[in-house]
Write a protein that holds these residues in place. Structure first.
Motif, mmCIF file in Angstrom:
data_model
loop_
_atom_site.group_PDB
_atom_site.id
_atom_site.type_symbol
_atom_site.label_atom_id
_atom_site.label_comp_id
_atom_site.label_asym_id
_atom_site.label_seq_id
_atom_site.Cartn_x
_atom_site.Cartn_y
_atom_site.Cartn_z
ATOM 1 N N PRO A 6 9.907 -3.703 4.643
ATOM 2 C CA PRO A 6 8.618 -3.672 3.040
ATOM 3 C C PRO A 6 8.789 -3.807 1.837
ATOM 4 O O PRO A 6 7.468 -3.548 1.622
ATOM 5 C CB PRO A 6 9.451 -1.978 3.504
ATOM 6 C CG PRO A 6 10.075 -2.036 4.777
ATOM 7 C CD PRO A 6 10.535 -3.640 4.995
ATOM 8 N N ARG A 7 9.330 -4.761 1.798
ATOM 9 C CA ARG A 7 9.031 -5.066 -0.125
ATOM 10 C C ARG A 7 8.072 -6.327 0.014
ATOM 11 O O ARG A 7 7.500 -6.308 -0.367
ATOM 12 C CB ARG A 7 10.310 -5.572 -0.141
ATOM 13 C CG ARG A 7 11.225 -3.953 -0.636
ATOM 14 C CD ARG A 7 12.608 -5.018 -1.236
ATOM 15 N NE ARG A 7 13.919 -4.155 -0.903
ATOM 16 C CZ ARG A 7 14.714 -4.300 -1.536
ATOM 17 N NH1 ARG A 7 15.835 -6.091 -1.781
ATOM 18 N NH2 ARG A 7 15.954 -3.192 -1.613
ATOM 19 N N SER A 8 7.789 -6.979 1.205
ATOM 20 C CA SER A 8 6.961 -7.713 0.789
ATOM 21 C C SER A 8 5.605 -7.585 2.074
ATOM 22 O O SER A 8 4.332 -8.029 1.478
ATOM 23 C CB SER A 8 7.179 -9.553 2.637
ATOM 24 O OG SER A 8 7.496 -8.867 3.878
ATOM 25 N N LEU A 9 5.623 -6.802 2.211
ATOM 26 C CA LEU A 9 4.606 -6.292 2.372
ATOM 27 C C LEU A 9 3.496 -5.478 1.458
ATOM 28 O O LEU A 9 3.021 -5.369 1.336
ATOM 29 C CB LEU A 9 4.641 -4.663 4.249
ATOM 30 C CG LEU A 9 3.149 -3.936 4.861
ATOM 31 C CD1 LEU A 9 2.163 -5.280 5.338
ATOM 32 C CD2 LEU A 9 3.616 -2.740 5.543
ATOM 33 N N LYS A 10 4.475 -4.434 0.952
ATOM 34 C CA LYS A 10 3.917 -4.393 -0.967
ATOM 35 C C LYS A 10 3.749 -5.845 -1.904
ATOM 36 O O LYS A 10 2.925 -4.434 -2.403
ATOM 37 C CB LYS A 10 5.265 -3.451 -0.708
ATOM 38 C CG LYS A 10 5.135 -2.133 -2.183
ATOM 39 C CD LYS A 10 6.329 -1.671 -2.978
ATOM 40 C CE LYS A 10 6.774 -0.305 -2.098
ATOM 41 N NZ LYS A 10 7.642 0.437 -2.214
ATOM 42 N N LEU A 11 4.828 -6.099 -1.365
ATOM 43 C CA LEU A 11 4.465 -7.037 -2.229
ATOM 44 C C LEU A 11 2.789 -7.959 -2.205
ATOM 45 O O LEU A 11 2.106 -8.139 -2.768
ATOM 46 C CB LEU A 11 5.438 -8.397 -3.014
ATOM 47 C CG LEU A 11 5.370 -9.179 -3.574
ATOM 48 C CD1 LEU A 11 5.121 -9.211 -4.476
ATOM 49 C CD2 LEU A 11 6.600 -10.137 -2.870
ATOM 50 N N TYR A 13 0.847 -6.574 -0.457
ATOM 51 C CA TYR A 13 -0.549 -5.317 -0.503
ATOM 52 C C TYR A 13 -0.558 -5.680 -1.806
ATOM 53 O O TYR A 13 -2.039 -5.349 -2.493
ATOM 54 C CB TYR A 13 -0.090 -4.330 0.013
ATOM 55 C CG TYR A 13 -1.262 -3.171 0.316
ATOM 56 C CD1 TYR A 13 -2.174 -3.182 1.069
ATOM 57 C CD2 TYR A 13 -1.643 -1.903 -0.959
ATOM 58 C CE1 TYR A 13 -3.688 -2.775 1.161
ATOM 59 C CE2 TYR A 13 -2.371 -1.011 -0.723
ATOM 60 C CZ TYR A 13 -3.077 -1.521 -0.171
ATOM 61 O OH TYR A 13 -4.398 -1.297 0.345
ATOM 62 N N ARG A 14 0.223 -5.236 -2.990
ATOM 63 C CA ARG A 14 -0.401 -5.336 -4.349
ATOM 64 C C ARG A 14 -0.624 -6.293 -5.044
ATOM 65 O O ARG A 14 -1.616 -6.143 -6.258
ATOM 66 C CB ARG A 14 0.903 -5.160 -5.324
ATOM 67 C CG ARG A 14 1.761 -3.617 -5.625
ATOM 68 C CD ARG A 14 3.263 -2.869 -6.409
ATOM 69 N NE ARG A 14 3.766 -2.586 -5.694
ATOM 70 C CZ ARG A 14 4.706 -1.682 -6.407
ATOM 71 N NH1 ARG A 14 5.049 -2.916 -6.794
ATOM 72 N NH2 ARG A 14 4.515 -0.612 -6.197
ATOM 73 N N LYS A 15 -0.638 -7.361 -4.288
ATOM 74 C CA LYS A 15 -1.223 -9.066 -4.771
ATOM 75 C C LYS A 15 -2.880 -9.334 -4.640
ATOM 76 O O LYS A 15 -2.844 -9.728 -4.992
ATOM 77 C CB LYS A 15 -0.201 -10.042 -4.241
ATOM 78 C CG LYS A 15 -0.837 -11.911 -4.630
ATOM 79 C CD LYS A 15 0.449 -12.467 -4.529
ATOM 80 C CE LYS A 15 1.582 -12.568 -4.880
ATOM 81 N NZ LYS A 15 2.777 -13.698 -4.570
ATOM 82 N N PRO A 17 -4.888 -6.835 -2.890
ATOM 83 C CA PRO A 17 -5.602 -5.438 -2.161
ATOM 84 C C PRO A 17 -6.615 -5.291 -1.068
ATOM 85 O O PRO A 17 -6.675 -4.713 -0.342
ATOM 86 C CB PRO A 17 -5.374 -3.958 -3.244
ATOM 87 C CG PRO A 17 -5.807 -5.095 -4.823
ATOM 88 C CD PRO A 17 -5.383 -6.570 -3.679
ATOM 89 N N SER A 20 -5.217 -7.073 1.861
ATOM 90 C CA SER A 20 -4.725 -6.814 2.789
ATOM 91 C C SER A 20 -5.335 -5.468 3.396
ATOM 92 O O SER A 20 -4.518 -4.557 5.000
ATOM 93 C CB SER A 20 -3.233 -6.266 1.843
ATOM 94 O OG SER A 20 -2.486 -7.252 1.461
#
Length: 96
Positions: A6-11, A13-15, A17, A20
């Motif tokens: 989840p952390r890598s997915l969130k990172l 997605y933020r990088k 968007p 993603s």
């Protein structure tokens, strides 16, 4: 589920968007089409997911090209051949 996923997915997605979002949209369409037996939705979802991957790859290539192209240019040489300037002193002279 791995805690880093989840952390890598969130990172990611933020990088990036936009790419993603396209990738997630295509993956969800593909899963819905695969589970529901709708082959047209599955194929459209896979095509959209591939487009999302290609957009992300293009953005990464563009950012790497900008990083290589952006060389630092200095306005002054690294070492000055002139001697340093003298220190200024403040001498007060009183008129009396």
């Amino acid at each position: 589920m791995n805690i880093f996923f989840p952390r890598s997915l969130k990172l990611a997605y933020r990088k990036e968007p936009i790419s993603s979002f396209i990738l997630i949209l295509g993956a969800v369409d593909a899963v819905i089409g695969g589970v529901g037996g709708r082959w047209s939705l599955l194929s459209v979802g896979l095509i959209i997911a591939v487009i999302g991957i290609l957009v992300r790859w293009q953005q990464l290539q563009k950012s790497q090209a900008v990083a290589v192209k952006n060389n630092t240019k200095y306005a002054l040489p690294p070492s000055s051949s002139n001697s340093p300037l003298p220190l200024l002193t403040h001498n007060k002279q009183r008129k009396g």
